[in-house]
Write an enzyme that holds these catalytic residues in place. Sequence first.
Site, PDB file in Angstrom:
ATOM      1  N   ASN A  33      26.388  35.342  50.757  1.00 37.35           N
ATOM      2  CA  ASN A  33      25.655  36.495  50.244  1.00 37.35           C
ATOM      3  C   ASN A  33      24.174  36.168  50.342  1.00 37.35           C
ATOM      4  OD1 ASN A  33      24.434  38.531  48.787  1.00 37.35           O
ATOM      5  ND2 ASN A  33      25.760  38.367  47.007  1.00 37.35           N
ATOM      6  N   LYS A  43      23.866  32.720  48.372  1.00 37.17           N
ATOM      7  CA  LYS A  43      25.008  32.311  47.563  1.00 37.17           C
ATOM      8  C   LYS A  43      26.170  32.012  48.507  1.00 37.17           C
ATOM      9  CE  LYS A  43      23.547  35.141  43.645  1.00 37.17           C
ATOM     10  NZ  LYS A  43      23.877  36.286  42.751  1.00 37.17           N
ATOM     11  N   ARG A  47      27.904  39.469  53.103  1.00 39.07           N
ATOM     12  CA  ARG A  47      27.525  40.699  52.423  1.00 39.07           C
ATOM     13  C   ARG A  47      26.235  41.220  53.049  1.00 39.07           C
ATOM     14  NH1 ARG A  47      23.348  41.456  47.750  1.00 39.07           N
ATOM     15  NH2 ARG A  47      23.618  43.669  47.327  1.00 39.07           N
ATOM     16  N   ASP A  74      27.386  47.114  51.424  1.00 42.27           N
ATOM     17  CA  ASP A  74      27.291  47.809  50.137  1.00 42.27           C
ATOM     18  C   ASP A  74      27.355  49.324  50.309  1.00 42.27           C
ATOM     19  OD1 ASP A  74      27.075  46.072  47.827  1.00 42.27           O
ATOM     20  OD2 ASP A  74      25.244  45.296  48.718  1.00 42.27           O
ATOM     21  N   HIS A 105      25.303  49.401  37.778  1.00 44.43           N
ATOM     22  CA  HIS A 105      25.008  48.053  38.265  1.00 44.43           C
ATOM     23  C   HIS A 105      23.606  47.713  37.787  1.00 44.43           C
ATOM     24  CE1 HIS A 105      24.889  44.647  41.179  1.00 44.43           C
ATOM     25  NE2 HIS A 105      23.586  44.905  41.107  1.00 44.43           N
ATOM     26  N   LEU A 106      23.498  46.683  36.957  1.00 42.36           N
ATOM     27  CA  LEU A 106      22.213  46.308  36.373  1.00 42.36           C
ATOM     28  C   LEU A 106      21.947  44.850  36.703  1.00 42.36           C
ATOM     29  CD1 LEU A 106      22.704  47.973  32.863  1.00 42.36           C
ATOM     30  CD2 LEU A 106      21.563  48.928  34.870  1.00 42.36           C
ATOM     31  N   GLY A 107      20.902  44.607  37.461  1.00 40.82           N
ATOM     32  CA  GLY A 107      20.552  43.248  37.861  1.00 40.82           C
ATOM     33  C   GLY A 107      19.171  43.246  38.459  1.00 40.82           C
ATOM     34  N   GLY A 148      18.472  44.641  41.124  1.00 43.59           N
ATOM     35  CA  GLY A 148      18.371  46.058  41.464  1.00 43.59           C
ATOM     36  C   GLY A 148      19.331  46.816  40.566  1.00 43.59           C
TER      37      GLY A 148
END
Length: 205
Positions: A10, A17, A72, A128, A188-190, A192
């Site tokens: 990723n 990652k 990804r 995605d 989705h909270l991160g 972005g």
Amino acid sequence: MRKRRVLVLNAGSATLKATVLDMPSTDPIFDQTVGWSSDGTEAAVGQAIDDALAAMADAGIAVESVHAVGHRVVHGGERFTAPTVIDDAALVALDEVAGLAPIHDPIAIMAIRAARARLPVLHVAAFDTAFHATLPEAAVRYPVPDSWGTEHGIRRFGFHGLSVAWSTRAAATALDRPVDELGLVVAHLGGGCSVTAVDAGRSAA
């Protein structure tokens, strides 16, 4: 089922990652995060992959034992709407859509090229945006002139689809209900953030 060892890469805007799975198990046998600068160069990306492979070797996981590599990729545009085997032609097409996610896609493509050079096995990219290929026309179009869409490709694609898909399956498991019976709002909270309406396991808005 015969085990197949998969390396998942990723490549984000700031980190790589690397996770190793002995499929069909989804429990990682190796997990490593390597950082790079946000303006990562080919050399930096290649070095990060070398560092991850070296860490794998230190953990007793031979590079030669990897059967396939999964990548990804943030944005597949309208060209990539499903997981795709990466060959030379697919890489050319990836270059053509990279401008849709200029912070993320170029680094992911560099990582794919570097990984293919180091691991001559099957490489597959998951996108995605692919999860959102089911968006209805009303959700895809912005209130702008039609020519903006036809001539310039201005439309909504949706983001964080891999995260949304995982969250949808996890919610179905937690609720002990089939995915196709659920209507969900997934946040989705991160680094972005995005919010997706999911109807029966499909991106709806």
